[in-house]
Design a protein around this motif. Structure first.
Motif, short mmCIF file in Angstrom:
data_model
loop_
_atom_site.label_atom_id
_atom_site.label_comp_id
_atom_site.label_asym_id
_atom_site.label_seq_id
_atom_site.Cartn_x
_atom_site.Cartn_y
_atom_site.Cartn_z
N UNK A 100 0.98 -1.10 0.06
CA UNK A 100 0.13 0.04 -0.11
C UNK A 100 0.84 1.42 0.05
N UNK A 101 1.97 1.25 0.81
CA UNK A 101 2.84 2.48 1.05
C UNK A 101 3.66 2.76 -0.09
N UNK A 102 3.90 1.50 -0.81
CA UNK A 102 4.94 1.61 -2.05
C UNK A 102 3.83 1.97 -3.35
N UNK A 103 2.63 1.95 -3.24
CA UNK A 103 1.79 2.28 -4.39
C UNK A 103 0.87 3.66 -4.26
N UNK A 104 0.61 4.09 -3.08
CA UNK A 104 0.13 5.43 -3.07
C UNK A 104 0.85 6.08 -1.89
N UNK A 135 -2.72 5.92 2.80
CA UNK A 135 -2.76 4.62 3.75
C UNK A 135 -3.28 4.78 4.82
N UNK A 136 -2.65 5.78 5.82
CA UNK A 136 -3.13 5.76 7.03
C UNK A 136 -4.56 6.16 7.30
N UNK A 137 -4.89 7.20 6.35
CA UNK A 137 -6.34 7.42 6.66
C UNK A 137 -7.40 6.40 6.61
N UNK A 138 -6.94 5.82 5.14
CA UNK A 138 -8.01 4.64 4.91
C UNK A 138 -7.80 3.52 5.97
N UNK A 139 -6.59 3.07 6.52
CA UNK A 139 -6.48 2.10 7.60
C UNK A 139 -7.24 2.39 9.13
N UNK A 140 -7.23 3.93 8.99
CA UNK A 140 -8.03 4.43 10.26
C UNK A 140 -9.47 3.94 10.36
N UNK A 143 -5.14 4.42 -7.14
CA UNK A 143 -6.53 3.63 -6.45
C UNK A 143 -5.80 2.18 -6.01
N UNK A 144 -4.85 1.74 -6.91
CA UNK A 144 -4.40 0.48 -6.80
C UNK A 144 -3.68 0.39 -5.24
N UNK A 145 -3.01 1.27 -4.87
CA UNK A 145 -2.37 1.37 -3.40
C UNK A 145 -3.61 1.64 -2.46
N UNK A 146 -4.32 2.64 -2.86
CA UNK A 146 -5.59 2.73 -2.05
C UNK A 146 -6.43 1.45 -1.58
N UNK A 147 -6.39 0.33 -2.71
CA UNK A 147 -7.15 -0.99 -2.55
C UNK A 147 -6.27 -1.78 -1.74
N UNK A 148 -4.98 -1.56 -1.70
CA UNK A 148 -4.01 -2.48 -0.66
C UNK A 148 -4.51 -1.94 0.76
#
Length: 293
Positions: A90-94, A99-104, A152-157
């Motif tokens: 995720x971090x490598x693609x977006x 990443x951290x906001x989505x994981x929240x 969006x790929x990284x967001x999906x991860x």
């Protein structure tokens, strides 16, 4: 620390766990390796350190006890092993902010899974929180097409990380009488073993071995802190403290590497963090009032 009240001890331990997980994304950016190799080193170094902790602090007998959860223990082991790989991808693609906001959003997925598999009701407070969180996630996803470094790929991860973590929490609640902490090192080492066949070469640029060791130390300490702290304080307080990572991690990467999170990520992240903060604060206040009643 033994002289501290349990609540203060829990706050201190959890805060240490949160502070040590904040540079996680920054370490991934600093390591000059492909994503899967970065995930390998993250899992391998942290797994070895956690294994030493489990054997020395909890004792070898704690490991077979952790497997008394049967299929739930095995699910926990395999699911946890995937989170480090998914997070690195995720971090490598977006962007780190995405990443951290989505994981929240993990508490939202946890509430849905708990409703499905544990029969726990979803309160009106949580339904309103979910609505706000999904609006924030939609803003972040829309901005991924506009913000440099976001995709969006990284967001999906990142969504996958959030969902899998929620599943892990649900399983841990299902067998709450069994401590899953001894399984953590084996989850990390299992991830490293699974990645091994996909690595063409296992070498680090000169000068980065110390960075890998330091990275492992940070993740190991954060894993221990976030595993032990919630034993002493309510889950709402834990959730509020963990939100600090979502706020500070992108700011740290921004200040060190100049990675601008973008306006969409900031707006969407503010909606997600704000909704979860208000929801958890309400829950905490209700719990304290009922405790005084």
């Amino acid at each position: 620390m033994n002289g501290l009240p349990e609540h203060s001890k829990g706050l201190l331990i959890t805060m240490v766990g949160v502070l040590f997980v904040i540079p996680d994304s920054l370490f991934i950016r600093l390591l000059d390796t492909p994503p899967l190799e970065t995930a390998f080193w993250r899992s391998f170094s942290c797994g070895l350190l956690l294994l030493a902790y489990v054997l020395l602090a909890l004792g070898p007998r704690s490991v077979p006890l952790a497997f008394t959860g049967g299929r739930y223990s095995w699910f926990y082991l395999i699911a946890m092993s995937s989170t480090g790989i998914l997070f690195t991808l995720a971090v490598s693609n977006t962007s780190v902010a995405n990443v951290v906001f989505i994981i929240a959003s993990m508490p939202v997925f946890a509430a849905i899974l708990s409703r499905i598999f544990l029969g726990e009701p979803i309160r009106t407070r949580m339904m309103l929180t979910m609505l706000a969180v999904f609006v924030g996630l939609a803003v972040i996803a829309y901005g991924s097409g506009e913000t440099e470094g976001a995709s969006l790929v990284g967001d999906a991860y990142a969504v996958a990380v959030s969902f899998v973590f929620a599943a892990v929490l649900t399983v841990a609640r299902r067998v709450r009488n069994v401590s899953m902490v001894p399984l953590l090192p084996f989850a990390y080492l299992l991830a490293a073993l699974a990645l091994w066949p996909f690595l063409d070469a296992l070498s680090l640029p000169s000068g980065q071995y110390a960075l890998v060791v330091l990275y492992g130390v940070f993740i190991a300490i954060s894993s221990i802190g976030l595993a032990l702290g919630p034993r002493y304080i309510p889950s709402a307080e834990v959730a509020l403290l963990i939100l600090l990572e979502s706020v500070l991690a992108p700011l740290l990467v921004w200040s060190v590497l100049g990675e601008d999170p973008g306006s969409y990520a900031l707006v969407g992240g503010a909606v997600v963090i704000g909704a979860l903060a208000v929801s958890n604060a309400v829950l905490l206040l209700r719990a304290r009032r009922s405790g005084r009643a």
